[in-house]
Design a protein around this motif. Sequence first.
Motif, PDB file in Angstrom:
ATOM      1  N   LYS A  58       0.847  -1.186   0.000  1.00  0.00           N
ATOM      2  CA  LYS A  58       0.000   0.000   0.000  1.00  0.00           C
ATOM      3  C   LYS A  58       0.889   1.245   0.000  1.00  0.00           C
ATOM      4  O   LYS A  58       1.985   1.235   0.556  1.00  0.00           O
ATOM      5  CB  LYS A  58      -0.898   0.021   1.247  1.00  0.00           C
ATOM      6  N   PRO A  61       1.642   6.786   3.476  1.00  0.00           N
ATOM      7  CA  PRO A  61       1.157   8.170   3.525  1.00  0.00           C
ATOM      8  C   PRO A  61       2.267   9.201   3.678  1.00  0.00           C
ATOM      9  O   PRO A  61       2.248  10.244   3.020  1.00  0.00           O
ATOM     10  CB  PRO A  61       0.225   8.167   4.748  1.00  0.00           C
ATOM     11  N   SER A 126      -4.931   6.295   1.437  1.00  0.00           N
ATOM     12  CA  SER A 126      -4.689   5.532   2.669  1.00  0.00           C
ATOM     13  C   SER A 126      -5.996   5.267   3.404  1.00  0.00           C
ATOM     14  O   SER A 126      -6.908   6.096   3.408  1.00  0.00           O
ATOM     15  CB  SER A 126      -3.734   6.307   3.581  1.00  0.00           C
TER      16      SER A 126
END
Length: 207
Positions: A58, A61, A126
């Motif tokens: 992922k 951030p 996110s």
Amino acid sequence: MKTVKVSGKTIADAIDEALRLLGTDSKENVEYTVLEEPSKGFLGFIGAKQALIEASLKPDPTEEAFLFLRNVIEAMNVEAAVEVRENGKEVEFLLSGEDIGVLIGKRGKTLDSLQYLVNLAANRQSDRYTHIVLDAENYRARRQEALVQLAHRLAEKAKRIGGEVTLEPMNARERKIIHAALQNKEGVQTHSNGAEPRRHVVITPKR
């Protein structure tokens, strides 16, 4: 973004292998798609198929925000270094450089705008919120100290003239600093008035 295709006897086995290949030990850091479900096959082994998944990390951030800020700084033709510092639940981006005043702007307005955009960049992909605070040459602390001094000075003025004193429009964070500075000050009280972006603090003497 690095993506891997991994097989395993079970989906769980395939995920574990994906975590190893992607260099992380937490399932929360990856997203995956099951391409093929495992099957035992005839008599438990003939024609058996392993699970097949496609997995990727992922977006981080903080990294997303850092890259966004670097690109904005370069587009503004400003030479500035960015230091990233973890501070409890917040992440601080500390800016330094010769032309840092350009990134601060008048009364920190450019810095506040950059902070807003950086937080949008950090959290757009996110599923967990990351709060990033942008600071430049310790501007936040210096501005807070100046606001506290202003608050006490104008509180004394309100008591002296026996009437309300209206401060200039400020953002919510700076209004909070004023309210907190005068919360326990004898003889005055504060409230906010007006609509954004012209919302401001009003100091009134207690009757």
